[in-house]
Design an enzyme around this catalytic site. Structure first.
Site, PDB file in Angstrom:
ATOM      1  CG  ASN A  10      -5.071  45.974  -7.932  1.00 37.06           C
ATOM      2  OD1 ASN A  10      -4.775  45.024  -8.654  1.00 37.06           O
ATOM      3  ND2 ASN A  10      -4.720  47.221  -8.196  1.00 37.06           N
ATOM      4  CE  LYS A  12      -1.434  47.780  -6.964  1.00 32.56           C
ATOM      5  NZ  LYS A  12      -0.745  49.018  -6.613  1.00 32.56           N
ATOM      6  CG  HIS A  96      -4.685  50.837 -10.786  1.00 32.33           C
ATOM      7  ND1 HIS A  96      -3.366  51.240 -10.716  1.00 32.33           N
ATOM      8  CD2 HIS A  96      -5.034  50.465  -9.531  1.00 32.33           C
ATOM      9  CE1 HIS A  96      -2.946  51.107  -9.466  1.00 32.33           C
ATOM     10  NE2 HIS A  96      -3.933  50.648  -8.727  1.00 32.33           N
ATOM     11  CD  GLU A  98       0.112  50.200  -9.905  1.00 28.36           C
ATOM     12  OE1 GLU A  98      -0.331  49.089 -10.226  1.00 28.36           O
ATOM     13  OE2 GLU A  98       0.369  50.529  -8.724  1.00 28.36           O
ATOM     14  CD  GLU A 168      -6.563  52.655  -6.082  1.00 26.22           C
ATOM     15  OE1 GLU A 168      -6.432  51.817  -5.178  1.00 26.22           O
ATOM     16  OE2 GLU A 168      -6.156  52.475  -7.234  1.00 26.22           O
ATOM     17  N   GLY A 174       1.206  52.220  -2.839  1.00 27.55           N
ATOM     18  CA  GLY A 174       2.438  51.463  -2.676  1.00 27.55           C
ATOM     19  C   GLY A 174       3.540  52.218  -1.948  1.00 27.55           C
ATOM     20  CB  SER A 212      -0.595  53.108   1.804  1.00 31.50           C
ATOM     21  OG  SER A 212       0.459  53.190   0.849  1.00 31.50           O
TER      22      SER A 212
HETATM   23  P1  PGA Z   1      -1.485  49.725  -2.258  1.00 25.36           P
HETATM   24  O1  PGA Z   1      -2.164  49.724  -3.713  1.00 25.36           O
HETATM   25  O2  PGA Z   1      -2.550  49.296  -1.286  1.00 25.36           O
HETATM   26  O3  PGA Z   1      -0.359  48.740  -2.362  1.00 25.36           O
HETATM   27  O4  PGA Z   1      -1.031  51.114  -1.994  1.00 25.36           O
HETATM   28  C1  PGA Z   1      -3.479  50.172  -3.910  1.00 25.36           C
HETATM   29  C2  PGA Z   1      -3.855  50.103  -5.362  1.00 25.36           C
HETATM   30  O5  PGA Z   1      -3.030  50.439  -6.223  1.00 25.36           O
HETATM   31  O6  PGA Z   1      -4.997  49.699  -5.712  1.00 25.36           O
END
Ligand code: PGA
Length: 249
Positions: A10, A12, A96, A98, A168, A174, A212
């Site tokens: 992803n 982003k 997601h 976010e 997640e 992140g 992560s």
């Molecule tokens: P990350 O993000 O691997 O940077 O923690 C995962 C995600 O939001 O899909």
């Protein structure tokens, strides 16, 4: 039916078209021929066409990171499933955290998107996850159960082969703070039984872990019985690191 591992990147809101071409081209060369595991890349909308071009002839699948549930209309700034289909994109990440946290998407909206994606013949990658406060309150499995049930309302068993789940935990995204394999496995097993309760073939549906995931923790996560893959943010933006994740041991 054995579940094939799926490793999804992803990206982003990262990358110019030139950077996307380089990243997708590098991954096409390193992991584009893998048959025993699925590789999905989710670039920003502006790089979808460029990435589709860069992975043409490989087994890599391209996904959008979001979409609207309507086909067309007065929805300024939105992208429809028909527009994605027109590009040749048939996978989409939905719900997601976010999107939920920063853009106000709730289970009802996410469910409209999931059912719309499926109605358009697309594969929906439905994300669920608890916040740290919810985990600390001992509420994780309730929250996840609600999100899975809410997100998949109205989805039939005949559509299940186009459903992918991604667990997640919000506190792991992140942050560099990955869930332990035990924490992730517990939730994945619970999701699988929720799927069964919903009349869906839980044993056939891939459940990815996200939050992560890095080259140095992917192997331990993938060793868990109910973890079928990873949804990777930061570590998917580099050819070497995402290649190592795809090539988990
Ligand atoms: P990350 O993000 O691997 O940077 O923690 C995962 C995600 O939001 O899909």
């Amino acid at each position: 039916m054995a579940r094939k591992p799926i490793l999804a990147g992803n990206w982003k809101m990262h990358g110019s078209t030139a950077e996307a071409t380089a990243l997708a081209g590098g991954l096409a060369a390193s992991v584009g021929a893998h048959e025993d595991r699925g590789v999905i890349l989710a670039p920003p909308f502006t790089a979808l066409a460029t990435v589709l071009q860069a992975v043409r002839g490989t087994r890599i699948v391209v996904a959008a990171q979001n979409m609207h549930f309507e086909d067309k209309g007065a929805f300024t700034g939105e992208i429809s499933p028909a527009m994605l289909a027109d590009l040749g994109v048939d996978h989409v990440i939905l719900g997601h955290s976010e999107r939920r946290e920063l853009f106000g998407e709730n289970d009802e909206v996410v469910n409209k998107k999931v059912t719309s994606a499926l109605a358009h013949g697309m594969t929906a990658i439905l994300c669920v996850g608890e916040t740290l406060a919810q985990r600390d309150a001992g509420d994780t499995l309730n929250v996840i159960g609600r999100q899975v049930e809410g997100g998949l309302r109205g989805v039939g068993a005949d559509q299940a082969d186009r459903v992918i789940l991604a667990y997640e935990p919000v506190w792991a995204i992140g942050t560099g703070r990955v869930a332990t394999p035990e924490q992730a496995q517990e939730v994945h097993a619970a999701i699988r039984s929720t799927l069964g309760r919903l009349g869906l073939p839980g044993d056939d549906i891939a459940i990815l872990y996200g939050g992560s995931v890095k080259p140095d923790n992917v192997d331990g996560l993938m060793a868990c019985a109910d973890i079928d893959g990873a949804l990777v943010g930061g570590a998917s933006l580099d050819v070497e690191s995402f290649t190592r994740i795809v090539d988990f041991q």
